[in-house]
Write an enzyme that holds these catalytic residues in place. Structure first.
Site, short mmCIF file in Angstrom:
data_model
loop_
_atom_site.label_atom_id
_atom_site.label_comp_id
_atom_site.label_asym_id
_atom_site.label_seq_id
_atom_site.Cartn_x
_atom_site.Cartn_y
_atom_site.Cartn_z
N ASP A 137 0.83 -1.20 0.00
CA ASP A 137 0.00 0.00 0.00
C ASP A 137 0.87 1.25 0.00
OD1 ASP A 137 -2.39 1.79 0.84
OD2 ASP A 137 -3.26 -0.22 0.73
N HIS A 151 -3.58 5.87 3.71
CA HIS A 151 -4.35 4.73 3.22
C HIS A 151 -3.85 3.41 3.79
CE1 HIS A 151 -5.88 1.84 0.15
NE2 HIS A 151 -6.88 2.70 0.05
N ASN A 175 -14.10 0.51 -6.79
CA ASN A 175 -15.17 1.43 -6.41
C ASN A 175 -15.89 2.06 -7.59
OD1 ASN A 175 -14.52 1.07 -3.70
ND2 ASN A 175 -12.97 2.66 -3.77
N SER A 191 -11.37 -0.77 -0.46
CA SER A 191 -10.02 -0.81 0.12
C SER A 191 -10.05 -1.29 1.56
CB SER A 191 -9.39 0.59 0.09
OG SER A 191 -8.73 0.84 -1.11
#
Length: 428
Positions: free
Chosen positions: A88, A135, A230, A295
């Site tokens: 990530d 994130h 998404n 996520s």
């Protein structure tokens, strides 16, 4: 058809949020224009308000954890000994709930790849603990955040170890090359689970090297979990990568009603769904924020995979994936394009585990009605009917005999009374 000369597609984390959706769409469009590159977005969907790093703690128990009987879950496993690679934007260990959850030595041998122009990708600290985006810190918290005073938030696998692999730069961007190198590094670090909360924004398949890296990880019994994406608002079913690669457990987002979140990407490749709306997790510097997106659904499932692996260390990757899919909560038989095999049920996944399975059974838990048996046709008197007739005769005879006896007794009594009265009259 994909052209071999196309530049390696950059990978970045994706945001879906009220108030920020237009900005995200504009950013995606710009990325598509620059050099014709293909963007990939880690499926995050942010809350309406901007998240503040070093935020205050969330005092209560988030709804995504309220739906789980944590004491029953943790009586089975807490993920001890399981290593989960979080590929990530990095993981900030300045958040107290992640300080003891992260293996800070795991990045010592990780050499960041270069982008398509030959420039090195800035990872900050070599051990992957620099997260200027936030994130990756949120993703790691959902998996393995340790309990802390003043908050009801905790990771689903609070004794698992996170391997922080920062494959995105400070702006959240990465490439196929950086993701491939990150996956190979996770394998080298002996990860048991790999979480990839990223996906291709325009559904163009990346360079074949990414699939080969995924296959290398799968051959090592590693469970690879990836967000579905998404881009589901339009209702189109499309593949995203690496989620749609065979063997990868693709995770969609569900809401509080166990229904697909509106933004969650649908498709035949979706394996299961998990909470992805108003998800509370850890942020850099400390505290918590709420966010939305697949996520954050993916690490929810990665945490469950870590729990199963700790309890059943001899199970293979496909067996762990099948267990999660088989025990998911669903109101229908079989697979659905929106939520896959259903919404993950952590407790059932850890308790309904008598034996490993290779693939989910759509009929499991469903009872099939049996066809009614036709009545037999008898032209004569059946043995049962004959027995019933004899019983009726016997009962009738018994009743008649009882009546005769009772009648006789009455007659005798009355006769005796008359005789007694007659004698009495004679004596008078």
């Amino acid at each position: 058809m994909r052209q071999e000369s196309r530049p390696a597609p950059p990978f970045s984390y994706a945001s879906y949020a009220r108030g920020r959706l237009a900005r995200v769409a504009a950013g995606t469009a710009a990325a598509l224009v620059l050099g014709g590159a293909v963007t990939v977005t880690p499926a995050a969907a942010a809350s309406p308000d901007e998240c503040v790093f070093g935020n205050k703690k969330y005092e209560g128990r988030p709804w995504s954890l309220q739906r789980v009987l944590l004491d029953e879950l943790w009586s089975q496993s807490k993920g001890r000994g399981v290593r989960v690679a979080v590929i990530d934007t990095g993981v900030d260990i300045r958040n107290e709930q992640l300080r003891d959850a992260v293996d800070v030595s795991s990045g010592a041998n990780y050499l960041p790849a270069k982008d398509d122009k030959g420039r090195p990708v800035d990872r900050g600290k070599a051990n992957g603990t620099t997260d200027t985006v936030g994130h990756g810190t949120k993703v790691a918290g959902i998996i393995a955040a340790r309990p802390a005073k003043g908050t009801g938030f905790v990771g689903l696998a609070p004794e698992a170890t996170v391997i922080p692999i920062k494959q995105n730069d400070a702006e959240g961007r990465g490439t196929t090359k950086t993701l491939v190198r990150a996956i190979d590094h996770a394998v080298a670090e002996k990860a048991h689970v790999i979480n990839i909360s990223q996906d291709t924004a325009n559904a163009v398949e990346p360079d074949e090297s990414l699939k080969r890296a995924i296959d290398r990880a799968l051959r090592q019994k590693i469970v690879v979990v990836a967000s579905a994406g998404n881009d589901g608002l339009g209702g189109d079913d499309k593949k995203t990568y690496p989620a749609s690669y065979e063997g990868v457990l693709a995770v969609a987002a569900s809401d509080r009603n166990n229904e697909r979140a509106p933004f969650s990407q649908s498709g035949d490749f979706v394996g299961v769904a998990a909470p992805g709306v108003d998800i509370v997790s850890t942020v850099p510097l400390g505290g918590h924020c709420s966010d939305n997106g697949t996520s954050f659904s993916a690490p929810y499932v990665a945490g469950v995979a870590a729990l199963i692996r700790a309890k059943h260390p001899d199970w293979t990757g496909p067996e762990i994936v099948a267990q999660i899919e088989q025990t998911a909560e669903r109101s229908f038989a079989g697979h659905d394009q929106r939520v896959g095999w259903g919404v993950v049920d952590p407790v059932r996944a850890l308790t309904d585990d008598d034996r490993p399975i290779e693939s989910p059974d759509p009929r499991e838990g469903l009872s099939e009605a049996e066809a009614p048996t036709a009545a037999e046709l008898h032209l004569g008197e059946t043995p049962q009917e004959r027995s019933e007739r004899y019983a009726t005769y016997s009962l009738g005879a018994t009743a008649v005999l009882a009546a005769l006896i009772a009648g006789t007794a009455v007659v005798v009594r009355d006769a005796r009374r008359r005789t007694a009265r007659s004698k009495g009259s004679a004596l008078e």
